[in-house]
Every structure is written in structure tokens, then in C-alpha cells.
Write an enzyme that holds these catalytic residues in place. Sequence first.
Site, PDB file in Angstrom:
ATOM      1  N   GLY A  23       0.817  -1.223   0.000  1.00  0.00           N
ATOM      2  CA  GLY A  23       0.000   0.000   0.000  1.00  0.00           C
ATOM      3  C   GLY A  23       0.841   1.258   0.000  1.00  0.00           C
TER       4      GLY A  23
ATOM      5  CB  SER B 156      -0.104   3.667  -4.543  1.00  0.00           C
ATOM      6  OG  SER B 156      -1.220   3.364  -3.721  1.00  0.00           O
TER       7      SER B 156
ATOM      8  NE  ARG C 178      -7.559  -2.114  -3.924  1.00  0.00           N
ATOM      9  CZ  ARG C 178      -8.538  -1.720  -3.133  1.00  0.00           C
ATOM     10  NH1 ARG C 178      -9.420  -2.574  -2.688  1.00  0.00           N
ATOM     11  NH2 ARG C 178      -8.628  -0.451  -2.750  1.00  0.00           N
TER      12      ARG C 178
ATOM     13  CG  ASP D 239      -7.250  -7.632  -3.649  1.00  0.00           C
ATOM     14  OD1 ASP D 239      -7.043  -7.477  -2.433  1.00  0.00           O
ATOM     15  OD2 ASP D 239      -8.379  -7.560  -4.164  1.00  0.00           O
TER      16      ASP D 239
ATOM     17  CG  ASN E  68       0.845   1.170   4.903  1.00  0.00           C
ATOM     18  OD1 ASN E  68       0.586   1.917   5.849  1.00  0.00           O
ATOM     19  ND2 ASN E  68       0.446   1.437   3.659  1.00  0.00           N
TER      20      ASN E  68
ATOM     21  CE1 TYR F 152      -8.695   0.237   9.562  1.00  0.00           C
ATOM     22  CE2 TYR F 152      -8.976   1.421  11.633  1.00  0.00           C
ATOM     23  CZ  TYR F 152      -8.238   1.162  10.499  1.00  0.00           C
ATOM     24  OH  TYR F 152      -7.045   1.822  10.285  1.00  0.00           O
ATOM     25  CB  SER F 153     -12.272  -2.088  16.383  1.00  0.00           C
ATOM     26  OG  SER F 153     -12.614  -0.726  16.209  1.00  0.00           O
ATOM     27  CB  ALA F 154     -12.889  -7.119  14.635  1.00  0.00           C
TER      28      ALA F 154
ATOM     29  CB  ILE G 108      -2.258   9.544  10.238  1.00  0.00           C
ATOM     30  CG1 ILE G 108      -1.768   8.764  11.485  1.00  0.00           C
ATOM     31  CG2 ILE G 108      -1.071  10.024   9.392  1.00  0.00           C
ATOM     32  CD1 ILE G 108      -0.929   9.533  12.474  1.00  0.00           C
TER      33      ILE G 108
END
Length: 241
Positions: free
Chosen positions: A9, A11, A34, A60, A87, A153-155, A186
Amino acid sequence: MSKTILVTGSSRGIGKAIALYLANEEYDLVIHCRSEVEQAKKVVNQINELGKTARFLQFDISDRKQCAEVINYDIEENGAYYGVVCNAGIISDNAFPLLTGEAWDAVVHTNLDGFYNVLHPVVMPMIMRHKPGRIVTLSSVSGIMGSRGQVNYSAAKAGIIGATKALALELAKRNITVNCVAPGLIETEMLGDFSKDDIKKNIPAQRVGSTKEVAAAVAFFMSEDAGYITRQVLSVNGGLC
Ligand code: NDP
């Protein structure tokens, strides 16, 4: 001898900042994305303009077969990596009652399965180098304390912390360190809309972080001098948690 680092990741956003920071620290880079091929190639050119070596891979991270094919081929052609930065990641937020199965699957398959899909093909060749190696994963403040609207996302990001610590145990005697950087808010496209008031109220440092500040933490874990630091999570979050 040159040390090559794959940054998934890279790019744009944090991954791009990590790649540029590492290029300035004398590493060779493998830039990856990707779909944003043109952007990724611009990063390769930027690194080449610094007089450093970079090449480009496209796959991917949620596609196990594709990851294995592309990574195996790259390693056969160019040799095992010194380091990998996992990342690449996505969000697909919603309050839990509205969170679709597709959003759950996409986030878990990309962020968490990506850990296995990328690292499984690289680890054995790293071991066979019989030299120090470095793996850094990207979690998030959400993976440490959970975030509203980000149950998926947290999981996935909490899962990355568990996987990082377990892999660190397995690879410690091989001189390969495995650590995690957990950013807070960020300044990237992923950040979305946060009001200045929200930021002031919630972040002790009263500002969002820069991609360079995350890159510096990753570069520290990558360095030769960080060889006795493994199985750790370093938060870069302005004191958020
Ligand atoms: P961006 O959305 O700016 O960039 C994401 C990168 O990941 C792009 O290069 C993208 O490639 C790549 N990517 C996304 N999905 C896939 C996939 N399925 N396969 C391969 N590559 C993929 O993200 P950020 O820079 O903001 O975030 C980077 C990491 O940091 C993520 O893991 C994120 O969860 C984490 N993080 C970010 C925070 C933030 O505030 N920004 C906070 C906490 C953690 P392409 O361009 O081709 O789509």
C-alpha cells in the site's frame, strides 16, 4: 549488501511516506498497490530520482493466491526481503446495526487476511537468508481501544496485534523481529471528516499526526539497532490512548 523492503500500500498516504523515508535511509524498496498503478509508479520514480533502487508490484492483499504468485515470483527473481511493512488497509465504517456483511468481510479479508496472505510467502525465504530481518505491521488506535462505527476495522486491527505478537515469538530465534505501529488520527485520505473541535477535545496533542511521524516509527523498527526489540506495539497517536 543492499537491504530490500516491501511496503504494501505504498502508492499513497502512510505507505508512500514510509517508502520515501526508508529510501532516504539507504534501503531498496518494493513499492506496491492494488489499483493506483500510476501513483505507485510515481513513487518508484521519486525514489529513483533520489538515486535509490525501487521496483513495483501489484496484487490484492485479500487475494491469497495472487499474493503468493506475485510475491513468490518476485523473490525468485530478486531474492528474499530484509523487511516487510504490512501497511495496506481499508475502512468501511458504519454503526454496527447498519454494518453490512459485505463491509465486515471486505475489512476483515483485507486488513487481517492480508497479514497471512502477504507474510506467509515471505517468511520462509527471510528465514533462509540466515540474516537479521524485520517485519512491521500497521494496526490502529481502533485495534487497541475500539472505535465507534468501526467494529469491523477494530476487530481486524486488534487481530493484527495478536498475530504480530505470535509471529514475533516464532521468529525471534531467527533474528527476525516482528513489531506493530498503531497510528491514531493521521492526515491522509482515510482520515475523512473530523472537526477541529473534535480533534482538540479528544487528542491531548490537539492535532492530527503526519504520515512522516508514522514513517519514522516504522523506520526505527527497521533499523539494525532495533534488533533486540520484538513483539511490541508502538502507538503514534498524540497521547490518544
Ligand atoms: P490510504 O487509503 O491512504 O492508502 C491505502 C493503501 O493501501 C493504498 O496504497 C491502497 O492501494 C492500498 N490497498 C488498499 N486495499 C488494498 C488491497 N486490497 N490490496 C492491496 N493494496 C490495497 O490509507 P492510509 O495511508 O491512511 O493507511 C495506511 C495504513 O495505516 C492502513 O493499514 C490503515 O488502516 C492504517 N491507519 C491509518 C490511519 C489514518 O488516520 N490514516 C490511522 C490508523 C491506522 P491503491 O492505491 O491501489 O488502492
